[in-house]
Each structure stands twice: as structure tokens, then as C-alpha cells.
Enzyme design. Structure first.
Site: not given
Length: 388
Positions: A37, A176
């Protein structure tokens, strides 16, 4: 002193002599929900975990960067800070370091050379963001060496992401790196990947995060990750929106005829995953692990059937975990896909029972027992108070 820290300091002394001036750390992460996403301007809900990358650093009087990778048999690299910095022979870990330094140099940061030893305990190729952790740690190391201690965590994360996108060639989103740089201990991080609004969502006391490695090692640059991103961009263009964040399920259905069926399914995962992620954050705030578990199960099905990024082993592992946990939490494949890890959330008191179910019911592709990690939400990257 931890074994990792002892190994780091010993490796620094062996490679460069003496002691480092300071040590930085950047954690790995596991994504509870919100997969693929981020590059669609959507929402994600990761937690930082206890495994991490550490870098021992000593500034140099010149502009030479020398590094040794203790996790790769002491491989070394050396380059001068120029603009642009060139890719390394053999690439691998070297390009994550070089790319991060290159971005900092082009932004006007990090012009000081350094000697640095790098070590970590994040399993490689398992969806726990070892590469993002390395990039964030390198950025912290270079900024600290140059005396820039006031750069916001989000800016550090975006520079690390730029290194992976433009230097390494992996078109990842910002999830991340933000998770490694900006998380808080005891909380998941709800990320609005468009506005970069971050919300710490407290993980209820007595909650365990279990990460089980499937044993299927993935390589996203060589795999299908970039293709999935291109399909999402194709769907957004067909719908006339900036990103799939800007469409709901009804609007997607209205535009179904404007795109190939496979592209539609890819987009449907993103649209429904954004909604699930917001609902999951609400469930976590309320301490409702049953609802969180249902949403995690739906996410796994969506990744399997619409986005096509699960594999037989992660499907089987998720099913074993879900059955053992019941309605007291849930499980799903986590990370970019095509292997890697499965994440599960559950009360601490059932951890041993669930662990036993996994060990009795699952074998890795080579026939071994899977690596099982029990984690709690950890703090994001920063400078360690003591270097030695």
C-alpha cells in the site's frame, strides 16, 4: 554487552584498529497489515522489532568511506565521496551503503569520510527489512559523523528510500524505512504514506508478535515486486486518479472494464487493504485481537488471490498459525511477498502452545524446522549511548 555488540566492536578493531567513536542502530520491522500500500499512497501498520543493524563509526579527516561487512565474511568496500558515487563491483550490501551516502552527499549532508564496521542479526531475505535497516543505519552514521544530529526521522527515512529506489533499483515505497526510523517502543506505527502523518498505536499489554520464517528466501529486485508496482500505476492511470489511495471499491468496480482483469485484481487488493489497515489500527487501539485477527486473515487471502504474492509454504504456515490461535489473534504473510515470513499476533499466554503447533505441523522447503521469533514493538533508529 550483547553478542552482536561484542562482535561489532571486535570487527571494527580488527579492520581499522582502535575503537569507534560511536555506534548507531536501526531495527528491522514486521508489518502487521498494509502490504504494498505504501507506494500507492495508502496506509500501513508496522512495528519495529528487536533484531537490528548496528554500525560502529569513526570519522576520518578526509572524504574516504571505508566499510567492512562482518555478516558477509568481512567483505570490505572503499570509495571517495563524490557526486555521483558509482555502483560497486559485485554490488550486494555495498550498493546499499554507497546509495545512502550518495543521497546524503547530494542533499548537502554527510561529506565527512568514515571508517565503519557493519553487523546485524536480521535474517536476510525474509521480509523483515534488513536492507532498509542498513540504509537507515548508514544515514544515521554519516549524519552523526558530520555533526548533523537534528535531521527528523521521517527525512532520514525518505533519504534511505531514495537510495533504494534510485541507486539499488528497487522501487519500494516508504514503509520499511519509516518503520525502522520513526517507530516508538510499545507501539505499532500507523503510517499515512501520502501525508507522512504518523500515529503511534499502543500494542496492548500482554500481546506477543510471533514471526515465523517460511524458509523460502526471496529476492524482490529479481522477482515480481516492480511488476506489481507497474500494474498498480496502470490501474490508477486507467481510473484517472493519482494513486489507488484515491479510489474506493465501488469506484474500482465502475472502472473494471478499463483495465485487464489481472490489473483489476491487483488494484482490488490495494483498495481493500487500505480499508483493512485503518480498521486494524482501530482494533488495536481497542485491544480487540479477534477483530485484528479477522482482518489479518482477509489480508492474506487478498494477497494470495488478488495480488498473487504468497507461496504454498506461507499459505500453509498462515493456516497452521490461524488454527492454533483461534479467535485470540491472527496471522498473515508479511513483507513484499514471494516467500519470507508470516506474522502472527496473540496473547502472550498462548505463545508456547502456538509455537508447538508450528513445530509439529510445518517444515521448511529443506525439511527443517522454521525459525520462530517472539517479538515486542521496539524503538526506532538512533545513536547508542555507549560505543564500547
Amino acid at each position: 554487552m550483547s553478542a552482536l555488540h561484542e562482535r561489532l566492536l571486535a570487527g571494527f578493531g580488527s579492520a581499522f584498529g582502535g575503537n569507534p567513536d560511536f555506534v548507531v542502530r536501526a531495527p528491522g520491522r514486521v508489518n502487521l497489515i498494509g502490504e504494498h500500500t505504501d507506494y500507492n499512497d495508502g496506509f500501513a501498520l508496522p512495528v519495529a522489532i528487536g533484531v537490528e543493524t548496528r554500525i560502529a563509526v569513526r570519522p576520518r579527516p578526509d572524504r574516504l568511506v571505508r566499510s567492512v561487512a562482518l555478516d558477509f565474511d568481512g567483505e570490505v568496500d572503499g570509495f571517495w565521496i563524490e557526486t555521483p558515487i558509482r555502483r560497486a563491483e559485485g554490488a550486494g550490501w555495498r550498493d546499499y551503503v554507497r546509495g545512502s551516502v550518495d543521497v546524503l552527499a547530494r542533499r548537502g549532508f554527510g561529506h565527512t569520510g568514515v571508517d565503519m564496521a557493519i553487523a546485524g542479526d536480521i535474517p536476510k531475505g525474509t521480509g523483515l527489512s534488513s536492507s532498509a535497516s542498513l540504509e537507515v543505519a548508514v544515514c544515521h552514521a554519516m549524519l552523526a559523523a558530520a555533526g548533523h544530529d537534528d535531521v527528523p526521522a521521517t527525512e532520514i527515512a525518505l533519504m534511505a528510500q531514495e537510495a533504494e529506489n534510485d541507486f539499488v533499483g528497487m522501487r519500494c515505497g516508504n514503509l520499511d524505512q519509516i518503520a525502522s526510523a520513526a517507530t516508538q517502543a510499545g507501539a505499532a506505527l500507523l503510517i499515512d504514506c501520502r501525508s507522512l502523518l504518523l500515529e503511534a498505536v499502543t500494542v496492548p499489554d500482554g500481546t506477543a508478535v510471533m514471526i515465523v520464517q517460511s524458509g523460502v528466501v526471496r529476492g524482490l529486485v529479481e522477482g515480481h515486486y516492480n511488476r506489481r508496482r507497474a500494474q498498480c500505476e496502470e490501474a490508477a492511470a486507467a481510473l484517472g486518479v493519482k494513486a489507488l489511495r484515491d479510489v474506493d471499491l465501488a469506484g474500482l468496480e465502475d472502472g473494471r472494464a478499463c483495465m485487464p482483469e489481472e490489473t483489476f485484481r491487483r488494484a482490488r487488493h490495494i483498495v481493500t487493504e487500505n480499508a483493512r489497515t485503518l480498521d486494524a489500527a482501530g482494533a488495536l487501539r481497542a485491544g480487540d485481537l479477534a477483530s485484528l485477527g479477522r482482518l489479518m486473515a482477509e489480508s492474506h487471502v487478498s494477497m494470495r488471490d488478488d495480488f498473487g504474492i504468497t507461496v504454498e509454504h506461507t499459505d500453509r504456515l498462515s493456516a497452521i498459525l490461524a488454527k492454533a490461535i483461534g479467535e485470540r489473534g491472527g496471522a498473515r504473510q508479511t513483507g513484499g511477498g514471494f516467500g519470507g515470513a508470516v506474522v502472527a499476533v496473540m496473547p502472550v499466554e498462548i505463545v508456547e502452545r502456538v509455537r508447538e503447533a508450528v513445530l509439529n505441523g510445518y517444515r521448511t522447503p529443506d525439511g527443517g524446522s522454521p525459525l520462530i521469533m517472539i517479538e515486542q514493538a521496539s524503538a526506532g533508529a538512533g545513536l547508542l549511548t555507549e560505543a564500547r
